[in-house]
Design a protein around this motif. Structure first.
Motif, PDB file in Angstrom:
ATOM      1  N   UNK A 136      -3.970   7.063   4.469  1.00 44.55           N
ATOM      2  CA  UNK A 136      -3.339   8.222   3.832  1.00 44.55           C
ATOM      3  C   UNK A 136      -2.046   8.584   4.555  1.00 44.55           C
ATOM      4  N   UNK A 137      -2.080   8.594   5.891  1.00 46.10           N
ATOM      5  CA  UNK A 137      -0.903   8.930   6.692  1.00 46.10           C
ATOM      6  C   UNK A 137       0.233   7.930   6.440  1.00 46.10           C
ATOM      7  N   UNK A 138      -0.075   6.639   6.479  1.00 48.31           N
ATOM      8  CA  UNK A 138       0.966   5.633   6.241  1.00 48.31           C
ATOM      9  C   UNK A 138       1.527   5.730   4.825  1.00 48.31           C
ATOM     10  N   UNK A 139       0.688   6.073   3.863  1.00 47.27           N
ATOM     11  CA  UNK A 139       1.166   6.264   2.492  1.00 47.27           C
ATOM     12  C   UNK A 139       2.135   7.436   2.415  1.00 47.27           C
ATOM     13  N   UNK A 140       1.836   8.501   3.140  1.00 47.15           N
ATOM     14  CA  UNK A 140       2.745   9.656   3.179  1.00 47.15           C
ATOM     15  C   UNK A 140       4.070   9.298   3.844  1.00 47.15           C
ATOM     16  N   UNK A 141       4.018   8.474   4.899  1.00 45.47           N
ATOM     17  CA  UNK A 141       5.258   8.013   5.530  1.00 45.47           C
ATOM     18  C   UNK A 141       6.087   7.185   4.548  1.00 45.47           C
ATOM     19  N   UNK A 142       5.427   6.332   3.788  1.00 48.15           N
ATOM     20  CA  UNK A 142       6.123   5.544   2.764  1.00 48.15           C
ATOM     21  C   UNK A 142       6.749   6.434   1.710  1.00 48.15           C
ATOM     22  N   UNK A 143       6.029   7.473   1.311  1.00 49.61           N
ATOM     23  CA  UNK A 143       6.562   8.420   0.326  1.00 49.61           C
ATOM     24  C   UNK A 143       7.773   9.147   0.893  1.00 49.61           C
ATOM     25  N   UNK A 144       7.701   9.513   2.165  1.00 45.41           N
ATOM     26  CA  UNK A 144       8.831  10.180   2.815  1.00 45.41           C
ATOM     27  C   UNK A 144      10.055   9.258   2.851  1.00 45.41           C
ATOM     28  N   UNK A 145       9.851   8.003   3.167  1.00 39.55           N
ATOM     29  CA  UNK A 145      10.975   7.047   3.197  1.00 39.55           C
ATOM     30  C   UNK A 145      11.559   6.827   1.814  1.00 39.55           C
ATOM     31  N   UNK A 146      10.708   6.831   0.798  1.00 39.96           N
ATOM     32  CA  UNK A 146      11.219   6.736  -0.575  1.00 39.96           C
ATOM     33  C   UNK A 146      12.088   7.951  -0.879  1.00 39.96           C
ATOM     34  N   UNK A 147      11.636   9.136  -0.448  1.00 38.16           N
ATOM     35  CA  UNK A 147      12.392  10.369  -0.667  1.00 38.16           C
ATOM     36  C   UNK A 147      13.750  10.336  -0.001  1.00 38.16           C
ATOM     37  N   UNK A 148      13.830   9.731   1.185  1.00 37.81           N
ATOM     38  CA  UNK A 148      15.117   9.605   1.872  1.00 37.81           C
ATOM     39  C   UNK A 148      16.106   8.761   1.071  1.00 37.81           C
ATOM     40  N   UNK A 149      15.578   7.878   0.240  1.00 34.34           N
ATOM     41  CA  UNK A 149      16.421   7.026  -0.601  1.00 34.34           C
ATOM     42  C   UNK A 149      16.557   7.594  -2.017  1.00 34.34           C
ATOM     43  N   UNK A 150      16.127   8.868  -2.166  1.00 32.10           N
ATOM     44  CA  UNK A 150      16.196   9.587  -3.438  1.00 32.10           C
ATOM     45  C   UNK A 150      15.303   8.974  -4.523  1.00 32.10           C
ATOM     46  N   UNK A 151      14.192   8.379  -4.102  1.00 29.12           N
ATOM     47  CA  UNK A 151      13.230   7.814  -5.042  1.00 29.12           C
ATOM     48  C   UNK A 151      11.999   8.709  -5.036  1.00 29.12           C
ATOM     49  N   UNK A 152      11.555   9.112  -6.223  1.00 31.59           N
ATOM     50  CA  UNK A 152      10.410  10.002  -6.361  1.00 31.59           C
ATOM     51  C   UNK A 152       9.276   9.269  -7.073  1.00 31.59           C
ATOM     52  N   UNK A 153       8.105   9.184  -6.463  1.00 31.76           N
ATOM     53  CA  UNK A 153       6.965   8.433  -7.000  1.00 31.76           C
ATOM     54  C   UNK A 153       6.380   9.087  -8.254  1.00 31.76           C
ATOM     55  N   UNK A 154       6.121  10.355  -8.233  1.00 34.68           N
ATOM     56  CA  UNK A 154       5.619  11.179  -9.339  1.00 34.68           C
ATOM     57  C   UNK A 154       4.208  10.887  -9.826  1.00 34.68           C
ATOM     58  N   UNK A 155       3.438  10.060  -9.131  1.00 36.22           N
ATOM     59  CA  UNK A 155       2.063   9.785  -9.573  1.00 36.22           C
ATOM     60  C   UNK A 155       1.152   9.470  -8.391  1.00 36.22           C
ATOM     61  N   UNK A 156       1.196  10.298  -7.359  1.00 41.76           N
ATOM     62  CA  UNK A 156       0.351  10.062  -6.198  1.00 41.76           C
ATOM     63  C   UNK A 156      -1.043  10.610  -6.487  1.00 41.76           C
ATOM     64  N   UNK A 157      -2.017   9.737  -6.363  1.00 43.00           N
ATOM     65  CA  UNK A 157      -3.417  10.125  -6.549  1.00 43.00           C
ATOM     66  C   UNK A 157      -4.268   9.219  -5.666  1.00 43.00           C
ATOM     67  N   UNK A 158      -5.543   9.497  -5.594  1.00 38.88           N
ATOM     68  CA  UNK A 158      -6.462   8.691  -4.796  1.00 38.88           C
ATOM     69  C   UNK A 158      -6.434   7.237  -5.258  1.00 38.88           C
ATOM     70  N   UNK A 159      -6.279   7.018  -6.550  1.00 32.87           N
ATOM     71  CA  UNK A 159      -6.279   5.656  -7.088  1.00 32.87           C
ATOM     72  C   UNK A 159      -4.991   4.894  -6.789  1.00 32.87           C
ATOM     73  N   UNK A 160      -3.947   5.578  -6.347  1.00 33.06           N
ATOM     74  CA  UNK A 160      -2.670   4.925  -6.081  1.00 33.06           C
ATOM     75  C   UNK A 160      -2.369   4.783  -4.590  1.00 33.06           C
ATOM     76  N   UNK A 161      -3.338   5.061  -3.753  1.00 32.21           N
ATOM     77  CA  UNK A 161      -3.217   4.832  -2.316  1.00 32.21           C
ATOM     78  C   UNK A 161      -4.173   3.704  -1.958  1.00 32.21           C
ATOM     79  N   UNK A 162      -3.656   2.682  -1.297  1.00 32.94           N
ATOM     80  CA  UNK A 162      -4.468   1.526  -0.926  1.00 32.94           C
ATOM     81  C   UNK A 162      -4.561   1.406   0.586  1.00 32.94           C
ATOM     82  N   UNK A 163      -5.689   0.874   1.046  1.00 29.22           N
ATOM     83  CA  UNK A 163      -5.873   0.531   2.451  1.00 29.22           C
ATOM     84  C   UNK A 163      -5.380  -0.898   2.620  1.00 29.22           C
ATOM     85  N   UNK A 164      -4.558  -1.126   3.603  1.00 30.07           N
ATOM     86  CA  UNK A 164      -4.039  -2.469   3.848  1.00 30.07           C
ATOM     87  C   UNK A 164      -5.164  -3.396   4.314  1.00 30.07           C
TER      88      UNK A 164
END
Length: 81
Positions: free
Chosen positions: A27-55
């Protein structure tokens, strides 16, 4: 129009976690990825339990979790975003 995104990463659904630590790290790494997307002005708009994967291979991929399902991604400031 149909788009397909193929990732090099192999993921395990978040619901199949083996420990509390594993799910929180993913979950933490997914949030970091979302933050990095935001820095590039990219918005995911569909974050849910089903869209977070464990590596499946965290040492090779250098992450413990990541976001999938980019179908609703938008670039902030672009027309229609």
């Amino acid at each position: 129009v149909h788009h397909r995104c193929i990732l090099d990463s192999v993921g395990i659904p978040l619901s199949r976690f083996s420990s509390t630590r594993q799910v929180l790290e993913a979950y933490y790494d997914s949030l970091l990825g979302h933050e990095r997307m935001g820095e590039k002005k990219i918005l995911h708009r569909d974050i849910s339990v089903n869209n977070i994967m464990i590596s499946a291979y965290p040492d090779m991929e250098k992450c413990r979790g990541f976001l999938i399902d980019m179908e609703y991604v938008t670039v902030v400031g672009e027309p229609g975003s």
